[in-house]
Design a protein around this motif. Structure first.
Motif, PDB file in Angstrom:
ATOM      1  N   ARG A   1      -1.751  -5.015   2.943  1.00 17.59           N
ATOM      2  CA  ARG A   1      -2.892  -4.821   3.850  1.00 17.59           C
ATOM      3  C   ARG A   1      -3.755  -6.063   4.026  1.00 17.59           C
ATOM      4  O   ARG A   1      -4.675  -6.065   4.840  1.00 17.59           O
ATOM      5  CB  ARG A   1      -3.700  -3.592   3.405  1.00 17.59           C
ATOM      6  CG  ARG A   1      -2.922  -2.319   3.737  1.00 17.59           C
ATOM      7  CD  ARG A   1      -3.544  -1.061   3.216  1.00 17.59           C
ATOM      8  NE  ARG A   1      -4.877  -0.809   3.731  1.00 17.59           N
ATOM      9  CZ  ARG A   1      -5.546   0.315   3.475  1.00 17.59           C
ATOM     10  NH1 ARG A   1      -4.985   1.267   2.736  1.00 17.59           N
ATOM     11  NH2 ARG A   1      -6.763   0.473   3.948  1.00 17.59           N
TER      12      ARG A   1
ATOM     13  N   CYS B   1       0.804  -1.226   0.000  1.00 16.47           N
ATOM     14  CA  CYS B   1       0.000   0.000   0.000  1.00 16.47           C
ATOM     15  C   CYS B   1       0.837   1.276   0.000  1.00 16.47           C
ATOM     16  O   CYS B   1       1.663   1.517   0.889  1.00 16.47           O
ATOM     17  CB  CYS B   1      -0.946   0.005   1.205  1.00 16.47           C
ATOM     18  SG  CYS B   1      -2.024   1.447   1.155  1.00 16.47           S
ATOM     19  N   HIS B   2       0.549   2.125  -1.016  1.00 12.18           N
ATOM     20  CA  HIS B   2       1.133   3.467  -1.083  1.00 12.18           C
ATOM     21  C   HIS B   2       0.011   4.461  -1.377  1.00 12.18           C
ATOM     22  O   HIS B   2       0.222   5.440  -2.084  1.00 12.18           O
ATOM     23  CB  HIS B   2       2.208   3.540  -2.179  1.00 12.18           C
ATOM     24  CG  HIS B   2       3.355   2.604  -1.941  1.00 12.18           C
ATOM     25  ND1 HIS B   2       3.546   1.449  -2.648  1.00 12.18           N
ATOM     26  CD2 HIS B   2       4.336   2.635  -1.015  1.00 12.18           C
ATOM     27  CE1 HIS B   2       4.621   0.814  -2.187  1.00 12.18           C
ATOM     28  NE2 HIS B   2       5.110   1.507  -1.196  1.00 12.18           N
ATOM     29  N   ASP B   3      -1.182   4.195  -0.865  1.00 15.90           N
ATOM     30  CA  ASP B   3      -2.332   5.044  -1.183  1.00 15.90           C
ATOM     31  C   ASP B   3      -2.155   6.483  -0.695  1.00 15.90           C
ATOM     32  O   ASP B   3      -2.635   7.419  -1.307  1.00 15.90           O
ATOM     33  CB  ASP B   3      -3.613   4.469  -0.547  1.00 15.90           C
ATOM     34  CG  ASP B   3      -4.289   3.450  -1.468  1.00 15.90           C
ATOM     35  OD1 ASP B   3      -3.708   3.114  -2.510  1.00 15.90           O
ATOM     36  OD2 ASP B   3      -5.406   3.003  -1.129  1.00 15.90           O
ATOM     37  N   CYS B   4      -1.503   6.634   0.463  1.00 22.08           N
ATOM     38  CA  CYS B   4      -1.414   7.980   1.041  1.00 22.08           C
ATOM     39  C   CYS B   4       0.043   8.349   1.287  1.00 22.08           C
ATOM     40  O   CYS B   4       0.931   7.500   1.144  1.00 22.08           O
ATOM     41  CB  CYS B   4      -2.249   8.044   2.320  1.00 22.08           C
ATOM     42  SG  CYS B   4      -1.358   7.528   3.790  1.00 22.08           S
TER      43      CYS B   4
ATOM     44  N   GLY C   1      -1.220  -0.783   8.370  1.00 18.68           N
ATOM     45  CA  GLY C   1      -0.336   0.384   8.302  1.00 18.68           C
ATOM     46  C   GLY C   1      -0.787   1.470   9.270  1.00 18.68           C
ATOM     47  O   GLY C   1      -1.598   1.228  10.173  1.00 18.68           O
ATOM     48  N   PHE C   2      -0.295   2.671   9.069  1.00 16.15           N
ATOM     49  CA  PHE C   2      -0.575   3.789   9.975  1.00 16.15           C
ATOM     50  C   PHE C   2      -2.083   4.069  10.105  1.00 16.15           C
ATOM     51  O   PHE C   2      -2.573   4.428  11.165  1.00 16.15           O
ATOM     52  CB  PHE C   2       0.144   5.053   9.452  1.00 16.15           C
ATOM     53  CG  PHE C   2       0.001   6.244  10.346  1.00 16.15           C
ATOM     54  CD1 PHE C   2       0.929   6.490  11.350  1.00 16.15           C
ATOM     55  CD2 PHE C   2      -1.069   7.121  10.205  1.00 16.15           C
ATOM     56  CE1 PHE C   2       0.790   7.590  12.191  1.00 16.15           C
ATOM     57  CE2 PHE C   2      -1.218   8.219  11.043  1.00 16.15           C
ATOM     58  CZ  PHE C   2      -0.290   8.456  12.040  1.00 16.15           C
ATOM     59  N   CYS C   3      -2.825   3.856   9.011  1.00 14.22           N
ATOM     60  CA  CYS C   3      -4.266   4.188   9.004  1.00 14.22           C
ATOM     61  C   CYS C   3      -5.092   3.218   9.846  1.00 14.22           C
ATOM     62  O   CYS C   3      -6.261   3.488  10.153  1.00 14.22           O
ATOM     63  CB  CYS C   3      -4.808   4.212   7.581  1.00 14.22           C
ATOM     64  SG  CYS C   3      -4.573   2.644   6.705  1.00 14.22           S
TER      65      CYS C   3
ATOM     66  N   VAL D   1       2.944  -1.615   3.225  1.00 15.71           N
ATOM     67  CA  VAL D   1       2.570  -2.898   3.835  1.00 15.71           C
ATOM     68  C   VAL D   1       1.578  -3.633   2.922  1.00 15.71           C
ATOM     69  O   VAL D   1       0.898  -3.016   2.101  1.00 15.71           O
ATOM     70  CB  VAL D   1       1.905  -2.710   5.233  1.00 15.71           C
ATOM     71  CG1 VAL D   1       2.880  -2.095   6.219  1.00 15.71           C
ATOM     72  CG2 VAL D   1       0.629  -1.869   5.144  1.00 15.71           C
TER      73      VAL D   1
ATOM     74  N   HIS E   1      -7.451   6.518   2.796  1.00 19.91           N
ATOM     75  CA  HIS E   1      -6.739   5.243   2.996  1.00 19.91           C
ATOM     76  C   HIS E   1      -7.445   4.071   2.324  1.00 19.91           C
ATOM     77  O   HIS E   1      -6.938   2.951   2.350  1.00 19.91           O
ATOM     78  CB  HIS E   1      -6.539   4.980   4.498  1.00 19.91           C
ATOM     79  CG  HIS E   1      -7.801   5.100   5.293  1.00 19.91           C
ATOM     80  ND1 HIS E   1      -8.482   6.279   5.408  1.00 19.91           N
ATOM     81  CD2 HIS E   1      -8.512   4.189   5.986  1.00 19.91           C
ATOM     82  CE1 HIS E   1      -9.559   6.084   6.158  1.00 19.91           C
ATOM     83  NE2 HIS E   1      -9.606   4.820   6.500  1.00 19.91           N
TER      84      HIS E   1
ATOM     85  N   ARG F   1       1.829   8.523   3.751  1.00 14.71           N
ATOM     86  CA  ARG F   1       2.581   7.762   4.757  1.00 14.71           C
ATOM     87  C   ARG F   1       3.471   6.707   4.094  1.00 14.71           C
ATOM     88  O   ARG F   1       4.474   6.295   4.676  1.00 14.71           O
ATOM     89  CB  ARG F   1       1.618   7.051   5.731  1.00 14.71           C
ATOM     90  CG  ARG F   1       0.701   7.972   6.505  1.00 14.71           C
ATOM     91  CD  ARG F   1       1.378   8.641   7.662  1.00 14.71           C
ATOM     92  NE  ARG F   1       0.464   9.501   8.389  1.00 14.71           N
ATOM     93  CZ  ARG F   1       0.854  10.415   9.264  1.00 14.71           C
ATOM     94  NH1 ARG F   1       2.124  10.596   9.527  1.00 14.71           N
ATOM     95  NH2 ARG F   1      -0.016  11.173   9.875  1.00 14.71           N
ATOM     96  N   MET F   2       3.021   6.239   2.901  1.00 10.51           N
ATOM     97  CA  MET F   2       3.820   5.291   2.103  1.00 10.51           C
ATOM     98  C   MET F   2       4.314   4.095   2.929  1.00 10.51           C
ATOM     99  O   MET F   2       5.492   3.724   2.853  1.00 10.51           O
ATOM    100  CB  MET F   2       5.019   6.032   1.494  1.00 10.51           C
ATOM    101  CG  MET F   2       4.633   7.197   0.599  1.00 10.51           C
ATOM    102  SD  MET F   2       4.119   6.654  -1.027  1.00 10.51           S
ATOM    103  CE  MET F   2       5.697   6.312  -1.774  1.00 10.51           C
ATOM    104  N   CYS F   3       3.422   3.481   3.686  1.00 10.52           N
ATOM    105  CA  CYS F   3       3.821   2.379   4.579  1.00 10.52           C
ATOM    106  C   CYS F   3       4.405   1.193   3.817  1.00 10.52           C
ATOM    107  O   CYS F   3       5.290   0.504   4.323  1.00 10.52           O
ATOM    108  CB  CYS F   3       2.619   1.872   5.367  1.00 10.52           C
ATOM    109  SG  CYS F   3       1.810   3.139   6.351  1.00 10.52           S
TER     110      CYS F   3
HETATM  111  S1  SF4 Z   1      -1.438   4.842   6.125  1.00  7.89           S
HETATM  112 FE1  SF4 Z   1      -2.770   3.248   5.300  1.00  7.89          FE
HETATM  113  S2  SF4 Z   1      -3.338   4.085   3.270  1.00  7.89           S
HETATM  114 FE2  SF4 Z   1      -1.548   5.217   3.935  1.00  7.89          FE
HETATM  115  S3  SF4 Z   1       0.157   4.107   2.960  1.00  7.89           S
HETATM  116 FE3  SF4 Z   1      -0.111   3.353   5.102  1.00  7.89          FE
HETATM  117  S4  SF4 Z   1      -1.389   1.517   4.876  1.00  7.89           S
HETATM  118 FE4  SF4 Z   1      -1.587   2.711   2.968  1.00  7.89          FE
END
Ligand code: SF4
Length: 280
Positions: free
Chosen positions: A14, A3-6, A19-21, A12, A105, A8-10
């Motif tokens: 999913r 996941c690089h949707d936002c 991730g952070f969200c 991970v 997210h 934060r670029m975690c």
């Molecule tokens: S915070 Fe959530 S939506 Fe944003 S990159 Fe991490 S896992 Fe993806």
């Protein structure tokens, strides 16, 4: 897929990691409110919007007014196909728009759902403004109105309250990008925005100097409607323990006028109350 949707670029997966969200690979809906009238008139119109509150958040501000869903997480989960079916189940003649609240997210899943079914009313992307340009570019064909927050100018403040020291750098670019790509169009009969950009700024207690800088930036963005909010309500945790003073909001309004912001909305006094926060 990682996941690089936002921003934060975690990175991970999913399906197996969070991730952070705080959310997995399914769309989670915390609450739906039909005919919701508490958005700007350009969004609520006369019939109200179909408000869909998503669970989790990619920003997670410590004073979040929707803490129960942004930090704790709850609700029904849907695959993109199931969410498309869920969207199909509503009668859109009853609403003036559909309002995706805190959707960032779930961007990838929501685009998959919207490629199956896009509701036949104005689709509003109501987010923190902390958005990746790459994601926004993909969202352009699906979203009609971007309703963004622009919360902070100071990186020290955004780092402290939202763990995002790069907030202004990222969100200001996001505002500029959507303002260039969504020219304002309002239905003359209903007064509902068909396309465009609205940027909200919630004035925080003790932080009006930061609000002035946010407004200095917005004054240069002529294709944006500005919405100033004074509804800050302490949630009993974090450093912000008091409401905004009327004098603080007046000073921010005066600054908006001084820098030439003429088109927009501001909240009336008396809206900082728990009753204005939906129950989740
Ligand atoms: S915070 Fe959530 S939506 Fe944003 S990159 Fe991490 S896992 Fe993806």
């Amino acid at each position: 897929m990682l996941c690089h949707d936002c921003p934060r670029m975690c990175g991970v997966d999913r399906k197996t990691q969070i991730g952070f969200c705080g959310e997995g690979d399914k769309i989670r809906v915390a609450k739906v409110i039909e005919n919701f009238m508490w958005e700007e008139p350009l969004v609520s119109g006369n019939k109200g919007t179909l408000a869909i509150f998503f669970s989790g958040c990619s920003l997670r501000c410590e004073y979040c007014q929707n803490y129960q869903i942004s930090h704790i997480g709850k609700g029904e989960v849907y695959s993109p196909k199931q969410f498309a079916d869920f969207l199909k189940s509503f009668d859109y003649s009853k609403y003036d728009s559909i309002d995706f609240i805190t959707p960032t997210h779930f961007s990838s899943c929501l685009m998959s759902a919207l490629s199956i079914f896009k509701p036949p009313v104005t689709l509003v992307w109501n987010s923190s403004g902390y958005e990746r340009a790459e994601t926004l570019e993909k969202l352009l064909p699906f979203v009609d109105v971007f309703l963004f927050d622009l919360k902070y100018f100071s990186s020290e403040l955004s780092g402290r309250l939202s763990k995002a020291a790069d907030y202004f750098e990222v969100a200001s670019k996001a505002v500029k990008f959507v303002a260039e790509n969504k020219k304002e169009e309002v239905d003359e009969k209903t007064g509902v925005m068909q396309e465009g950009v609205i940027v909200r700024h919630l004035v925080l207690p003790g932080e009006i100097a930061d609000s002035f800088k946010v407004l200095d930036f917005l004054a240069e963005e002529k294709n944006v409607i500005v919405s100033l909010m004074q509804q800050f309500t302490p949630i009993g945790k974090g450093e912000k323990e008091r409401k905004l003073l009327p004098l603080e909001f007046k000073a921010v309004l005066a600054h908006a006028e001084k820098v030439g912001i003429k088109r927009g909305f501001y909240q009336e006094e008396g809206c900082a109350d728990q009753t204005f926060i939906p129950k989740f």
